[in-house]
Write a protein that holds these residues in place. Structure first.
Motif, PDB file in Angstrom:
ATOM      1  N   PRO A  59       2.970  10.542  -1.389  1.00  0.00           N
ATOM      2  CA  PRO A  59       3.513  10.807  -2.734  1.00  0.00           C
ATOM      3  C   PRO A  59       4.148   9.550  -3.328  1.00  0.00           C
ATOM      4  N   THR A  60       3.777   9.227  -4.570  1.00  0.00           N
ATOM      5  CA  THR A  60       4.351   8.063  -5.251  1.00  0.00           C
ATOM      6  C   THR A  60       4.568   8.380  -6.729  1.00  0.00           C
ATOM      7  N   MET A  61       5.307   7.482  -7.380  1.00  0.00           N
ATOM      8  CA  MET A  61       5.444   7.582  -8.831  1.00  0.00           C
ATOM      9  C   MET A  61       4.628   6.495  -9.521  1.00  0.00           C
ATOM     10  N   LEU A  64       2.414   0.747  -8.341  1.00  0.00           N
ATOM     11  CA  LEU A  64       2.380   0.550  -6.887  1.00  0.00           C
ATOM     12  C   LEU A  64       2.455  -0.921  -6.488  1.00  0.00           C
ATOM     13  N   HIS A  65       3.095  -1.149  -5.351  1.00  0.00           N
ATOM     14  CA  HIS A  65       3.247  -2.498  -4.793  1.00  0.00           C
ATOM     15  C   HIS A  65       2.938  -2.430  -3.297  1.00  0.00           C
ATOM     16  N   ALA A  66       3.175  -3.530  -2.603  1.00  0.00           N
ATOM     17  CA  ALA A  66       2.791  -3.603  -1.184  1.00  0.00           C
ATOM     18  C   ALA A  66       3.517  -2.555  -0.320  1.00  0.00           C
ATOM     19  N   VAL A  69       1.414   0.449  -0.676  1.00  0.00           N
ATOM     20  CA  VAL A  69       0.133   0.182  -0.019  1.00  0.00           C
ATOM     21  C   VAL A  69       0.273   0.342   1.500  1.00  0.00           C
ATOM     22  N   SER A  70       1.419  -0.069   2.041  1.00  0.00           N
ATOM     23  CA  SER A  70       1.612   0.059   3.496  1.00  0.00           C
ATOM     24  C   SER A  70       1.587   1.537   3.922  1.00  0.00           C
ATOM     25  N   LEU A  71       2.069   2.418   3.048  1.00  0.00           N
ATOM     26  CA  LEU A  71       2.027   3.851   3.379  1.00  0.00           C
ATOM     27  C   LEU A  71       0.584   4.355   3.360  1.00  0.00           C
ATOM     28  N   PHE A 177       6.329   8.466   3.982  1.00  0.00           N
ATOM     29  CA  PHE A 177       7.425   8.057   3.100  1.00  0.00           C
ATOM     30  C   PHE A 177       7.945   6.701   3.565  1.00  0.00           C
ATOM     31  N   GLY A 178       8.634   5.993   2.663  1.00  0.00           N
ATOM     32  CA  GLY A 178       9.178   4.682   2.993  1.00  0.00           C
ATOM     33  C   GLY A 178      10.646   4.770   3.371  1.00  0.00           C
ATOM     34  N   ARG A 179      11.045   3.959   4.347  1.00  0.00           N
ATOM     35  CA  ARG A 179      12.457   3.906   4.754  1.00  0.00           C
ATOM     36  C   ARG A 179      13.335   3.304   3.653  1.00  0.00           C
ATOM     37  N   LYS A 180      12.700   2.602   2.727  1.00  0.00           N
ATOM     38  CA  LYS A 180      13.416   2.039   1.572  1.00  0.00           C
ATOM     39  C   LYS A 180      14.296   3.109   0.907  1.00  0.00           C
ATOM     40  N   ASP A 181      13.759   4.335   0.794  1.00  0.00           N
ATOM     41  CA  ASP A 181      14.531   5.448   0.223  1.00  0.00           C
ATOM     42  C   ASP A 181      15.049   6.280   1.394  1.00  0.00           C
ATOM     43  N   TYR A 182      16.014   5.700   2.108  1.00  0.00           N
ATOM     44  CA  TYR A 182      16.406   6.270   3.399  1.00  0.00           C
ATOM     45  C   TYR A 182      16.912   7.709   3.273  1.00  0.00           C
ATOM     46  N   GLN A 204       7.812   4.909   7.203  1.00  0.00           N
ATOM     47  CA  GLN A 204       7.329   3.538   7.426  1.00  0.00           C
ATOM     48  C   GLN A 204       8.406   2.519   7.029  1.00  0.00           C
ATOM     49  N   PRO A 205       8.410   1.338   7.663  1.00  0.00           N
ATOM     50  CA  PRO A 205       9.442   0.330   7.368  1.00  0.00           C
ATOM     51  C   PRO A 205       9.411  -0.157   5.922  1.00  0.00           C
ATOM     52  N   THR A 206      10.540  -0.661   5.482  1.00  0.00           N
ATOM     53  CA  THR A 206      10.655  -1.233   4.128  1.00  0.00           C
ATOM     54  C   THR A 206       9.884  -2.544   4.045  1.00  0.00           C
ATOM     55  N   ILE A 207       9.054  -2.664   3.029  1.00  0.00           N
ATOM     56  CA  ILE A 207       8.335  -3.924   2.794  1.00  0.00           C
ATOM     57  C   ILE A 207       9.141  -4.751   1.789  1.00  0.00           C
ATOM     58  N   ARG A 208       9.302  -6.039   2.112  1.00  0.00           N
ATOM     59  CA  ARG A 208      10.149  -6.927   1.304  1.00  0.00           C
ATOM     60  C   ARG A 208       9.354  -8.097   0.748  1.00  0.00           C
ATOM     61  N   LEU A 213      14.093  -9.515  -0.902  1.00  0.00           N
ATOM     62  CA  LEU A 213      14.275  -8.413  -1.861  1.00  0.00           C
ATOM     63  C   LEU A 213      13.336  -7.253  -1.509  1.00  0.00           C
ATOM     64  N   ALA A 214      13.899  -6.064  -1.376  1.00  0.00           N
ATOM     65  CA  ALA A 214      13.056  -4.901  -1.070  1.00  0.00           C
ATOM     66  C   ALA A 214      12.129  -4.647  -2.254  1.00  0.00           C
ATOM     67  N   MET A 215      10.854  -4.441  -1.979  1.00  0.00           N
ATOM     68  CA  MET A 215       9.921  -4.173  -3.086  1.00  0.00           C
ATOM     69  C   MET A 215      10.275  -2.857  -3.738  1.00  0.00           C
ATOM     70  N   SER A 216      10.206  -2.850  -5.064  1.00  0.00           N
ATOM     71  CA  SER A 216      10.515  -1.644  -5.831  1.00  0.00           C
ATOM     72  C   SER A 216       9.763  -1.720  -7.150  1.00  0.00           C
TER      73      SER A 216
HETATM   74  P1  AMP Z   1       8.269   5.699  -5.430  1.00  0.00           P
HETATM   75  O1  AMP Z   1       6.966   5.461  -6.115  1.00  0.00           O
HETATM   76  O2  AMP Z   1       9.291   4.654  -5.711  1.00  0.00           O
HETATM   77  O3  AMP Z   1       8.762   7.108  -5.595  1.00  0.00           O
HETATM   78  O4  AMP Z   1       7.966   5.537  -3.880  1.00  0.00           O
HETATM   79  C1  AMP Z   1       6.936   6.251  -3.258  1.00  0.00           C
HETATM   80  C2  AMP Z   1       7.041   6.037  -1.775  1.00  0.00           C
HETATM   81  O5  AMP Z   1       6.941   4.656  -1.483  1.00  0.00           O
HETATM   82  C3  AMP Z   1       8.399   6.514  -1.216  1.00  0.00           C
HETATM   83  O6  AMP Z   1       8.186   7.141   0.036  1.00  0.00           O
HETATM   84  C4  AMP Z   1       9.148   5.224  -1.071  1.00  0.00           C
HETATM   85  O7  AMP Z   1      10.149   5.257  -0.069  1.00  0.00           O
HETATM   86  C5  AMP Z   1       8.024   4.269  -0.681  1.00  0.00           C
HETATM   87  N1  AMP Z   1       8.423   2.887  -0.952  1.00  0.00           N
HETATM   88  C6  AMP Z   1       8.931   2.393  -2.113  1.00  0.00           C
HETATM   89  N2  AMP Z   1       9.246   1.094  -1.968  1.00  0.00           N
HETATM   90  C7  AMP Z   1       8.939   0.763  -0.692  1.00  0.00           C
HETATM   91  C8  AMP Z   1       9.040  -0.442   0.085  1.00  0.00           C
HETATM   92  N3  AMP Z   1       9.521  -1.563  -0.435  1.00  0.00           N
HETATM   93  N4  AMP Z   1       8.634  -0.409   1.373  1.00  0.00           N
HETATM   94  C9  AMP Z   1       8.143   0.732   1.921  1.00  0.00           C
HETATM   95  N5  AMP Z   1       8.012   1.897   1.249  1.00  0.00           N
HETATM   96  C10 AMP Z   1       8.413   1.914  -0.036  1.00  0.00           C
END
Ligand code: AMP
Length: 314
Positions: A59-61, A64-66, A69-71, A177-182, A204-208, A213-216
């Protein structure tokens, strides 16, 4: 793959013409179909299931970034059929938040997840997810209440509602899901347990970025100067992590290290900066269990969050 393209071209109505360059591009082969309705999503998933495939959901909004993509890659490695949802969920945004200006880049998103191994993109309109008369919401107590729960009232109600709906719509076996949104990962796990949802949750681990800087998706809002200021967040988290790894067990001292470093950049307005129990998000006095350092801060009008796990001490 390339042989398949050549074969298709030979069987086309104009086989004497040279193979178009676009057919060489990887994305031309890997672009997954986009479906807009729950009915189409279910049909595609049912076909994959009949073919014996395990279904993965990301699930994403969008935008998209790396990190995203890792998920997708994690899902594609484990599941025979990966569904990526792209939906800017209105119910998880507060009235003064960035719902209307949230970046929307569907075409690029589809290309990116195609390369990463996605098989289907589900990109519904809000009216497909919340039709007229929609009335049911998921409220989660406990772990959804502190931190993001306090700063963004109603946020996790919207997240839990849409995530449960996506789980119901897709009927996936595993969700990523990403750990970024712990805190979100804890909220989703809580909901899955409480509602007996038959799905496995993988985090999955946070990609930076290279500089930490954490990707967002929200990083695009930052000016060059703000982006530079924002680096203090990952720096402060790393400093805290290093102090914990070096043996500091006093959680108040660790929190002080985190907050003191953040305070070195006044352009960064901290909402919270804490060291919390990794399961309950309560703040213990001593680092005698797995903990996480978590930060939320505004840089200009952009709200960023980040976190780092702190190694449990033996
Ligand atoms: P979002 O589109 O921001 O709602 O994020 C969708 C999914 O991607 C969520 O599970 C986030 O935790 C994950 N995500 C967002 N940024 C990152 C990141 N930098 N590294 C790993 N996962 C991420």
């Amino acid at each position: 793959m390339y042989a398949a393209v050549k074969r298709r071209w030979r069987n086309s109505p104009r086989p004497w013409m040279p193979l178009p360059k676009t057919l060489f591009a990887k994305h031309a082969l890997n672009t997954p179909p986009i479906v807009r309705s729950v009915a189409e999503l279910r049909t595609a998933v049912a076909a994959a299931r009949r073919a014996g495939k395990k279904i993965g959901l990301v699930p994403t909004m969008g935008a998209l970034h790396a990190g995203h993509v890792s998920l997708v890659e994690a899902s594609a490695a484990e599941c025979g059929f990966t569904v990526v949802t792209v939906f800017v969920n209105p119910t998880q945004f507060g009235p003064k938040e960035d719902f209307s200006k949230y970046p929307r880049t569907l075409e690029a998103d589809v290309a990116a997840v195609g390369k990463a191994g996605a098989d289907l993109v589900f990109a519904p309109e809000p009216s497909e997810v919340y039709p007229a008369g929609y009335a049911t919401y998921v409220e989660i107590a406990g772990v959804a209440e502190p931190l993001e729960g306090e700063c963004r009232p109603g946020h996790f109600r919207g997240v839990a509602t849409v995530v449960l709906k996506l789980f119901q719509m897709a009927g996936a076996d595993v969700a990523y899901f990403g750990r970024k949104d712990y805190q979100q990962t804890l909220v989703v796990r809580q909901m899955v347990r409480d509602f007996d949802v038959p799905i496995e949750i993988r985090v999955q681990p946070t990609i930076r970025e290279a500089d930490g800087l954490a990707m967002s998706s929200r990083n695009v809002y930052l000016s060059a100067a703000q982006r530079q200021s924002a680096l203090v967040i990952s720096r402060a988290l790393s400093k805290t992590e290093a102090a914990a790894a070096a043996g500091e067990r006093d959680v108040w001292k660790l929190r002080d290290i985190l907050q003191t470093e953040l305070a070195t950049v006044p352009e960064v307005r901290v909402q919270y900066a804490v060291v919390a129990d990794a399961e309950t998000l309560r703040e213990p006095a001593v680092l005698d269990r797995p903990c996480v350092a978590l930060v939320a801060a505004f840089v200009g009008t952009t709200r960023l969050i980040d976190n780092l796990p702190l190694a449990p001490l033996k």
